[in-house]
Design an enzyme around this catalytic site. Structure first.
Site, PDB file in Angstrom:
ATOM      1  N   GLU A 319       1.353  -1.175   0.116  1.00  0.00           N
ATOM      2  CA  GLU A 319      -0.104   0.305   0.132  1.00  0.00           C
ATOM      3  C   GLU A 319       0.699   1.423   0.050  1.00  0.00           C
ATOM      4  O   GLU A 319       2.617   1.348   0.525  1.00  0.00           O
ATOM      5  CB  GLU A 319      -0.833   0.277   1.429  1.00  0.00           C
ATOM      6  CG  GLU A 319      -2.081  -0.922   1.345  1.00  0.00           C
ATOM      7  CD  GLU A 319      -2.529  -1.632   2.742  1.00  0.00           C
ATOM      8  OE1 GLU A 319      -2.959   0.085   3.851  1.00  0.00           O
ATOM      9  OE2 GLU A 319      -3.617  -1.554   3.079  1.00  0.00           O
ATOM     10  N   LYS A 321       1.741   4.752   1.667  1.00  0.00           N
ATOM     11  CA  LYS A 321       2.036   5.299   2.996  1.00  0.00           C
ATOM     12  C   LYS A 321       1.644   6.916   2.830  1.00  0.00           C
ATOM     13  O   LYS A 321       1.928   7.705   1.978  1.00  0.00           O
ATOM     14  CB  LYS A 321       3.430   5.315   3.233  1.00  0.00           C
ATOM     15  CG  LYS A 321       3.368   5.300   4.762  1.00  0.00           C
ATOM     16  CD  LYS A 321       4.733   5.945   5.811  1.00  0.00           C
ATOM     17  CE  LYS A 321       4.740   6.072   6.726  1.00  0.00           C
ATOM     18  NZ  LYS A 321       3.639   7.466   7.273  1.00  0.00           N
ATOM     19  N   ARG A 326      -3.611   9.711  10.924  1.00  0.00           N
ATOM     20  CA  ARG A 326      -4.124   8.169  11.401  1.00  0.00           C
ATOM     21  C   ARG A 326      -5.827   8.744  12.178  1.00  0.00           C
ATOM     22  O   ARG A 326      -5.739   9.537  12.833  1.00  0.00           O
ATOM     23  CB  ARG A 326      -3.422   7.730  12.251  1.00  0.00           C
ATOM     24  CG  ARG A 326      -3.568   5.817  12.262  1.00  0.00           C
ATOM     25  CD  ARG A 326      -3.631   5.202  11.424  1.00  0.00           C
ATOM     26  NE  ARG A 326      -3.968   3.753  11.580  1.00  0.00           N
ATOM     27  CZ  ARG A 326      -3.497   2.723  12.048  1.00  0.00           C
ATOM     28  NH1 ARG A 326      -1.988   3.086  12.237  1.00  0.00           N
ATOM     29  NH2 ARG A 326      -3.966   1.969  12.187  1.00  0.00           N
ATOM     30  N   GLU A 388      -6.775   6.922   6.671  1.00  0.00           N
ATOM     31  CA  GLU A 388      -5.808   7.741   6.897  1.00  0.00           C
ATOM     32  C   GLU A 388      -6.642   9.353   6.564  1.00  0.00           C
ATOM     33  O   GLU A 388      -7.134   9.354   5.130  1.00  0.00           O
ATOM     34  CB  GLU A 388      -4.553   7.973   6.311  1.00  0.00           C
ATOM     35  CG  GLU A 388      -3.634   8.930   6.788  1.00  0.00           C
ATOM     36  CD  GLU A 388      -2.723   8.489   7.433  1.00  0.00           C
ATOM     37  OE1 GLU A 388      -1.437   8.883   8.209  1.00  0.00           O
ATOM     38  OE2 GLU A 388      -2.992   7.186   8.253  1.00  0.00           O
ATOM     39  N   PHE A 429      -8.498   1.886   5.008  1.00  0.00           N
ATOM     40  CA  PHE A 429      -7.545   0.914   4.512  1.00  0.00           C
ATOM     41  C   PHE A 429      -7.908  -0.974   5.788  1.00  0.00           C
ATOM     42  O   PHE A 429      -7.355  -1.483   5.540  1.00  0.00           O
ATOM     43  CB  PHE A 429      -6.159   1.114   4.970  1.00  0.00           C
ATOM     44  CG  PHE A 429      -5.275   1.371   6.112  1.00  0.00           C
ATOM     45  CD1 PHE A 429      -5.307   1.151   7.353  1.00  0.00           C
ATOM     46  CD2 PHE A 429      -5.142   3.010   6.475  1.00  0.00           C
ATOM     47  CE1 PHE A 429      -4.757   1.462   8.676  1.00  0.00           C
ATOM     48  CE2 PHE A 429      -4.525   3.693   7.181  1.00  0.00           C
ATOM     49  CZ  PHE A 429      -4.442   2.646   7.913  1.00  0.00           C
ATOM     50  N   GLU A 489       5.090   9.331   1.124  1.00  0.00           N
ATOM     51  CA  GLU A 489       5.895   9.056   2.136  1.00  0.00           C
ATOM     52  C   GLU A 489       6.180   7.793   1.673  1.00  0.00           C
ATOM     53  O   GLU A 489       7.437   7.843   2.322  1.00  0.00           O
ATOM     54  CB  GLU A 489       4.342   9.242   2.849  1.00  0.00           C
ATOM     55  CG  GLU A 489       4.493  10.420   3.610  1.00  0.00           C
ATOM     56  CD  GLU A 489       4.577  10.754   4.665  1.00  0.00           C
ATOM     57  OE1 GLU A 489       4.810  10.529   6.373  1.00  0.00           O
ATOM     58  OE2 GLU A 489       5.738  11.705   4.339  1.00  0.00           O
ATOM     59  N   LYS A 494       1.878  -5.270   3.539  1.00  0.00           N
ATOM     60  CA  LYS A 494       1.028  -6.278   5.132  1.00  0.00           C
ATOM     61  C   LYS A 494       1.360  -7.858   4.583  1.00  0.00           C
ATOM     62  O   LYS A 494       1.289  -7.631   3.626  1.00  0.00           O
ATOM     63  CB  LYS A 494      -0.184  -5.624   4.519  1.00  0.00           C
ATOM     64  CG  LYS A 494      -0.156  -4.085   4.900  1.00  0.00           C
ATOM     65  CD  LYS A 494      -1.722  -3.226   5.658  1.00  0.00           C
ATOM     66  CE  LYS A 494      -2.235  -1.710   6.210  1.00  0.00           C
ATOM     67  NZ  LYS A 494      -2.503  -1.314   5.619  1.00  0.00           N
ATOM     68  N   LYS A 511       6.574  -0.979   6.889  1.00  0.00           N
ATOM     69  CA  LYS A 511       7.068   0.473   6.853  1.00  0.00           C
ATOM     70  C   LYS A 511       8.496   0.575   5.977  1.00  0.00           C
ATOM     71  O   LYS A 511       9.105   0.386   6.025  1.00  0.00           O
ATOM     72  CB  LYS A 511       7.300   1.680   8.091  1.00  0.00           C
ATOM     73  CG  LYS A 511       5.646   2.802   8.333  1.00  0.00           C
ATOM     74  CD  LYS A 511       6.422   3.686   8.833  1.00  0.00           C
ATOM     75  CE  LYS A 511       5.942   3.582  10.032  1.00  0.00           C
ATOM     76  NZ  LYS A 511       6.785   4.796  10.933  1.00  0.00           N
ATOM     77  N   LYS A 513      10.370   2.899   3.340  1.00  0.00           N
ATOM     78  CA  LYS A 513      10.244   5.226   3.736  1.00  0.00           C
ATOM     79  C   LYS A 513      11.473   5.154   2.541  1.00  0.00           C
ATOM     80  O   LYS A 513      13.123   4.396   2.461  1.00  0.00           O
ATOM     81  CB  LYS A 513      10.606   5.552   4.318  1.00  0.00           C
ATOM     82  CG  LYS A 513       9.242   6.191   5.177  1.00  0.00           C
ATOM     83  CD  LYS A 513       9.583   7.062   6.527  1.00  0.00           C
ATOM     84  CE  LYS A 513       7.897   6.940   6.976  1.00  0.00           C
ATOM     85  NZ  LYS A 513       8.371   8.406   7.954  1.00  0.00           N
TER      86      LYS A 513
END
Length: 992
Positions: A319, A321, A326, A388, A429, A489, A494, A511, A513
């Protein structure tokens, strides 16, 4: 702790009425509520028997002293000592007061108390109120200490620079109304704090503070200020307090976010709660699951392996970010509410945002819910969504930066008719609750299926966040490049087989990044225009700097002065003591205090114009300043700086004394740099797309290597690659029926058929012939039908690839192993096990490195992992805001993995290698034993003499030249000096 226990003290009932209101209504609402038999403890007792002992426990005292003044080390760890202090206090409370500890916990954990409104008071506001309260001249030494608490002061106050509560203590003890502890109880403190939270304006706040001032001594007032600021710093987390109070306390807090409920429902430590009470509850705020931060993104295979893929199910989800806030949304059908649906919104920290986003479909003050008609299917009467909240600009058709969210929501509240302005968009999500059923115990796949059926959404108001399904690590790189090109971002990986774990940061969500991939870094020369005073050991000195871009030609043509600079970013990491001293030497006497009422607009322009969103404590004329070379991860939009964007994670490299201030980067030059970078990224993207479109032309060797698995496996053959026939006919006389594509490595059905024919096999389409070998890697309809109706063996495409690879060396077909069977009879499964050892190591074929690693992982290995490591997000936020982590040496090397390169005559047990190893490990880093490990970020060279050092460094450069990411090669002094300075120094000054 001597206090006589009273039974059924009427004063305790009266105290409850003052704290909680009507006792009758309270008992009706909370029939099982515990009742205290006596009044609450004095506030001074809370300090003397809990706060102060915990605070003393933080100091590295080393235990009691023995003869000669030497310390006798305590056999009890500091953590266990803290637990004992808390246990004693709780036992004392139960004995002297009763089972309702909620009044004390509200003061012990003020940041977790959702029942009290925010005070709206920060350090400067409190300092201003104290100056008025004590009638101090604001230009006096004490007035200066309170109003400019970050700045160095005269005499003793300077020692507490940066510690606001500490400075207040020094000032208050000179003017305290009482020297002995006061007689105000904890309940009375809570009552006044409730009044303070409800007060608005100086006229209402001052009398409340005056009552505190008259009733408390300096120490009590210092702790009161920490409670108001929610900065307790007692050395024990809320988890420790909750765990000691009751074994189920943390679980209940995770699903309710209610300190009151935890204290009242769990007042008996021997009574355990059932599972229903620790499930998410409609209209109760829960603590959401968080994504685990990944330090090193150079090896995507390792990230994918953490998601626990299996041979049968190697799928994981990717997905984007999102750059938002949140948010959890609760909705329930409520006939009494206009529109028939009632909504509640909470942020990750438990802040109620219903006032902003709306409580109903017909809420006239709503920024979101009045647009959600039809967002849920008719059968949905209660739901909890996790997602989000972002800002969407319909004119630009893109997501806006996080900082614009609240502005857009307020504008939407005031003007609901407008259709083209930025507005809040809730990207969902996950779903945790549906029609009275808790879904957290179902896997992510099941939850997503429920989500898509229940929530069709409302376009550009509420939408289900999209995801991509992947089975190999190769899928990550193009998506990561895409988010970089779009200034997003990052990504979240997942595990679709995972349950939702409340208040947990684990490897089910990872995450990724781009900030830590070196190819996206930049190095810029900018002029210093402002300074910020630090705290702790940097208190009273300038510890971070504001840097700006000079006005370009267009700005000067429009009237900007020659020295005009535009604020760009704030940097505080990477400086050593020598660097600070050098900057101080070149700027001594040239700094001027920043006056908000008279900003130096001739020289510096800030973000927000007259609002001065981000202003320094002191400023300096550009012509009298210095130029700093800074490297950063990326550029991101921000309204806090005049440029409209800023650098993310900036880090100091060196002082450019060879450059005059007017040779630093200007606005036009930076715009050109960004343009060139975007062009390069676009060109890379185009080249990638072109390579994808080209037909693959591969030789015989590529066909053989197609059986290799792992992150570095060659791309599968195209459908046209059967022109050059291989020499062997390993599948001669065998007929295959290919039922699906191959998942890993990816190959289409046609590609597999061409590969089989190229090696002598026949292709048929009739699956009901017993002699035909059935091949499948996915459970398509036809495969599912065969599995259900017969005991036929179905092999994976992997068996074909392994046979081809093995034939080059051994010249025969392989027997079926467990990893080769997609489906088979019990007899065949047992037979397959005979061809491998208990850990899956084959007796008939050679394993590649990736598969061998999998075999080793299956063997019993003790692992020492800390599942509660949740510091990374907080530390990243500190760095992102230019804060130095120098005083937190335990995290100094957290992003580093070091390889120790020992030259001739240097051994592992030599002093310097041992010290270096200890520094790195203590600083949160890792020491690797293989220089070719892609996670190794630094190679530290040890050698006897300069020539030997150069020779060893040269060998290391040769050894690592083929790595995908090159490590930094430094001499051994780099680690020690970084540790001494409390920051990662620029490696260029320590090149080996």
């Amino acid at each position: 702790m001597s206090r006589k226990r009273q039974k059924h003290d009427p004063a305790a009932v009266e105290e409850d009425e003052k704290q909680y209101g009507s006792i009758q209504e309270l008992d009706e609402k909370y029939p099982e509520r515990p009742k205290n038999h006596s009044k609450t403890l004095l506030f001074s007792e809370l300090i003397q028997h809990l706060f102060n002992p915990l605070n003393e426990n933080k100091k590295p005292a080393g235990g009691a002293r023995g003869r000669g003044g030497r310390h006798r080390p305590s056999k009890i760890s500091p953590h266990e000592q803290r637990r004992q202090i808390i246990e004693r206090f709780i036992a004392h409370w139960r004995d002297q007061v009763g089972d309702d500890i909620y009044p004390a916990f509200r003061l012990i954990m003020p940041d977790k108390d959702r029942d009290r409104a925010v005070y709206g008071l920060k350090e400067y506001a409190i300092g201003k109120l104290l100056v008025k309260l004590m009638k101090i001249d604001k230009n006096s030494e004490d007035g200066f200490a309170l109003l400019k608490f970050k700045l160095p002061g005269a005499t003793s106050a300077s020692r507490m620079a940066g510690d606001f509560a500490g400075r207040c203590f020094e000032v208050l003890t000179k003017r305290q109304m009482r020297s002995e502890p006061g007689d105000m109880t904890i309940a009375e403190v809570n009552e006044l704090l409730d009044q303070l939270a409800a007060a608005s304006g100086e006229k209402e706040i001052l009398p409340i503070l005056d009552e505190f001032y008259v009733s408390m001594n300096g120490e009590e007032l210092m702790w009161l200020i920490r409670i108001i600021l929610k900065q307790m710093k007692v050395g024990a987390t809320e988890r420790t307090f909750l765990d000691i109070w009751h074994p189920d306390a943390e679980a209940l807090f995770n699903v309710s976010s209610s300190l009151r409920r935890v204290c009242w429902d769990l007042h008996d430590p021997t009574a355990r709660i059932d599972g229903d009470k620790t499930s998410v509850t409609l209209m109760d705020c829960f603590q959401p699951q968080l994504a685990q931060f990944q330090v090193n993104t150079s090896n995507f295979q390792k990230l994918v392996d953490k998601l626990r893929p299996t041979e049968e199910d190697a799928e994981y989800w990717i997905e984007e970010k999102l750059d938002g806030e949140r948010m959890q949304m609760h909705m329930v059908s409520e006939p009494s509410v206009p529109g028939g649906r009632k909504f509640v919104f909470w942020s990750r920290k438990g802040k109620d945002y219903t006032y902003l986003y709306g409580e109903g479909l017909e809420d006239d003050n709503s920024a979101l819910t009045r647009h959600l008609e039809g967002a849920f299917v008719d059968g949905v009467h209660s739901i909890i969504l996790d997602g989000e909240m972002i800002t969407w600009d319909p004119e630009l058709d893109k997501i806006m930066a996080f900082g614009t969210l609240k502005t857009a929501a307020l504008a939407e509240q005031k003007n609901p008719v407008k259709t083209n302005g930025p507005r809040p968009l809730f990207k969902v999500f996950d779903i945790l609750y549906l029609n009275g059923k808790d879904l957290t115990h179902y896997d992510l796949r099941t939850r997503r299926a429920a989500l898509t059926k229940a929530v069709p959404g409302a376009r550009r108001r509420l939408e289900v966040h999209e995801h991509e399904v992947a089975t190999s690590p190769e899928a990550i790189t193009p998506l990561l490049r895409k988010v970089v090109a779009e200034s997003s971002e990052g990504l979240v990986l997942k595990n679709p087989r995972s349950m939702y774990r409340l208040n947990s940061r684990n490897d089910d969500w990872l995450k990724v990044k781009p900030d830590y991939m070196s190819e996206f870094g930049e190095s810029l020369d900018c002029v210093v225009v402002g300074g910020y005073y630090g705290s702790g050991r940097r208190g009273g000195t300038i510890s971070s700097f504001m840097c700006g871009l000079r006005a370009g030609e267009n700005h000067r043509a429009a009237g900007a002065g020659r020295e005009k600079c535009y604020s760009f970013f704030k940097v505080g990491g990477g400086f050593s003591v020598e660097h600070y001293a050098e900057i101080r030497h070149h700027t001594e006497g040239k700094w001027q205090d920043w006056h908000v009422s008279h900003p130096p607009t001739e020289y510096i322009e800030l973000g927000g114009g007259s609002l001065q969103y981000e202003h320094p404590d002191v400023w300096i004329r550009p012509s009298e300043s210095v130029v700093l070379e800074v490297k950063a991860a990326s550029v991101s939009t921000s309204d806090q700086f005049a440029m409209g964007f800023t650098l993310r994670f900036p880090r100091f490299r060196r002082i450019r004394l060879d450059k005059a201030w007017d040779q630093a980067l200007d606005v036009d030059e930076f715009a050109q740099l960004r343009k060139d970078l975007e062009a390069q990224q676009a060109e890379k993207k185009m080249n990638i797309e072109e390579r994808r479109k080209r037909p693959a032309k591969r030789a015989k060797r590529d066909i053989v290597m197609a059986g290799t698995e792992g992150a570095d496996a060659p791309t599968p053959l195209s459908t046209t690659t059967s022109v050059e026939k291989p020499n062997n006919k390993i599948f001669s006389g065998i007929e295959f029926c290919v039922l699906s594509d191959a998942a890993k490595p990816r190959q289409t059905k046609a590609q597999l058929e061409n590969l089989i024919k190229a090696h002598g096999g026949k292709i048929g389409q009739r699956s009901n012939i017993p002699a035909v070998v059935l091949v499948a890697d996915k459970k398509v309809v036809k495969v599912a039908s065969i599995m259900k109706s017969s005991e036929r063996n179905i092999v994976k495409p992997r068996w074909i690839l392994d046979c081809i690879a093995q034939n080059e060396r051994r010249g025969h077909l392989l027997p079926y192993e467990p990893v080769h069977l997609f489906h088979g009879s019990e007899e065949q499964k047992e037979l397959a096990k005979m061809y491998t050892d208990p850990w899956g190591d084959s007796y008939n074929r050679d394993l590649d490195v990736g598969e061998l690693k999998g075999v080793l992982d299956e063997m019993a290995v003790l692992k020492n992992e800390d599942p509660k490591a949740e510091r990374e997000l907080f530390l990243d936020q500190l760095e992102e805001r230019g804060r130095s982590l120098g005083r937190y040496k335990a995290v100094l090397f957290r992003r580093c993995k070091v390889f120790l390169a020992l030259g001739e005559g240097v051994y592992e047990n030599s002093v310097e290698p041992l010290k270096t190893r200890n520094y790195v490990i203590f600083g949160g880093g890792k020491v690797g034993d293989d220089v070719m490990d892609e996670e190794v970020t630094h190679v530290v060279v040890f050698a006897r003499g300069e020539e030997k050092e150069k020779e060893t460094a040269k060998k290391m450069r040769g050894a690592t030249c083929m790595r995908r990411e090159l490590p930094r090669i430094v001499n051994w002094k780099w680690v020690g000096e970084c540790f001494q300075e409390g920051t990662l120094l620029d490696e260029d000054g320590f090149k080996a």
